[in-house]
Design an enzyme around this catalytic site. Structure first.
Site, PDB file in Angstrom:
ATOM      1  N   ASP A 106       0.832  -1.210   0.000  1.00 58.14           N
ATOM      2  CA  ASP A 106       0.000   0.000   0.000  1.00 58.14           C
ATOM      3  C   ASP A 106       0.865   1.257   0.000  1.00 58.14           C
ATOM      4  O   ASP A 106       2.009   1.223   0.459  1.00 58.14           O
ATOM      5  CB  ASP A 106      -0.872   0.059   1.260  1.00 58.14           C
TER       6      ASP A 106
HETATM    7  N1  URA Z   1      -1.268  -5.956   3.909  1.00 60.36           N
HETATM    8  C1  URA Z   1      -1.721  -4.695   3.913  1.00 60.36           C
HETATM    9  O1  URA Z   1      -2.749  -4.404   4.515  1.00 60.36           O
HETATM   10  N2  URA Z   1      -1.025  -3.761   3.242  1.00 60.36           N
HETATM   11  C2  URA Z   1       0.128  -4.015   2.589  1.00 60.36           C
HETATM   12  O2  URA Z   1       0.728  -3.113   2.016  1.00 60.36           O
HETATM   13  C3  URA Z   1       0.595  -5.343   2.602  1.00 60.36           C
HETATM   14  C4  URA Z   1      -0.118  -6.291   3.269  1.00 60.36           C
END
Ligand code: URA
Length: 240
Positions: A106
């Site tokens: 993310d």
């Molecule tokens: N899980 C998440 O919620 N975000 C990420 O970036 C990776 C795994």
């Protein structure tokens, strides 16, 4: 990598020297995408083009590169973004090849990101059947009870589907928050955040610290390095 002149393409592929390649082109021995090409200025994209010379297919062996990055927050892991936010690819100042991240993190997540131009490895690494372990440190609001942690370990329902068993432990306790260490084998969208939300503990900060045996180690945030031969060997073995 972009487009290159046809004679350079032939030379890079080891067909002949650049001068000799020019002679082959002028002699009408080179076919590009089914068409005889006799102009020396013709440009081709080595990744896309289909070339034969004197009836034999010509292939440029693209050297694969494997990068491990400590992704900073406020970067996307796609090449383009609808909101024009910066891409992690813009941090690869010294990399000339066209590469892409393996899977995603993310915008606000930091940590271990693999980047490569090896499509085969990317496919295998992101394929659910390979179940490679990914470990995250998630700082969450307040301190979950053992019961709630057990729910996460066994699987919680997110987006209508139960998550697979996970390893979850409390890594650090702060005044009002704590840091969980969570290992999952799936790669569903915002999975860790959603798992924590599901037990009522919002994620404040999220970092991926390992993929299988690959670890961030001392790599500073925003920096990258090539995988070592040993790390690559490990990954390839793990994925066969
Ligand atoms: N899980 C998440 O919620 N975000 C990420 O970036 C990776 C795994």
């Amino acid at each position: 990598m972009g487009e290159v002149r046809l004679q350079k393409f032939l030379a890079d592929a080891g067909v002949a020297s650049r001068r000799k390649a020019e002679e082959l082109i002028l002699a009408g021995k080179v076919i590009v995408n089914g068409k005889k090409i006799m102009e020396l200025g013709t440009k081709v994209d080595p990744q896309q083009v289909n070339v034969t010379c004197e009836g034999r297919p010509v292939k440029v062996a693209t050297a694969h590169i494997y990068i491990i990055m400590n992704k900073p927050a406020k970067y996307v892991t796609t090449a383009k973004d609808q909101f024009d936010r910066p891409s992690v690819l813009s941090l690869l100042k010294k990399v000339k090849q066209r590469v892409y991240p393996v899977g995603r993190l993310d915008y606000d997540t930091t940590g271990l990101l693999l980047i490569t131009n090896d499509g085969d490895l990317t496919y295998k690494l992101t394929h659910p059947s390979k179940e490679i372990a990914k470990t995250y440190l998630a700082k969450v609001k307040e301190i979950p009870t053992e019961e709630k942690l057990e729910q996460m370990r066994k699987g919680v329902s997110i987006d209508g589907k139960k998550t697979q068993p996970a390893k979850v432990s409390v890594n650090k306790i702060f005044d009002k928050n704590c840091e969980l260490m969570i290992t999952i084998h799936e790669g569903r969208n915002r999975q860790v955040r959603k798992m924590c939300e599901k037990i009522g503990h919002e994620v404040i900060k999220l970092e991926r610290i390992s993929i299988g045996n690959l670890k961030l180690g001392e790599l500073p945030v925003g920096e990258y390095r090539m995988l070592t031969a040993r790390e690559l060997e490990y990954l390839k073995q793990k994925l066969t």
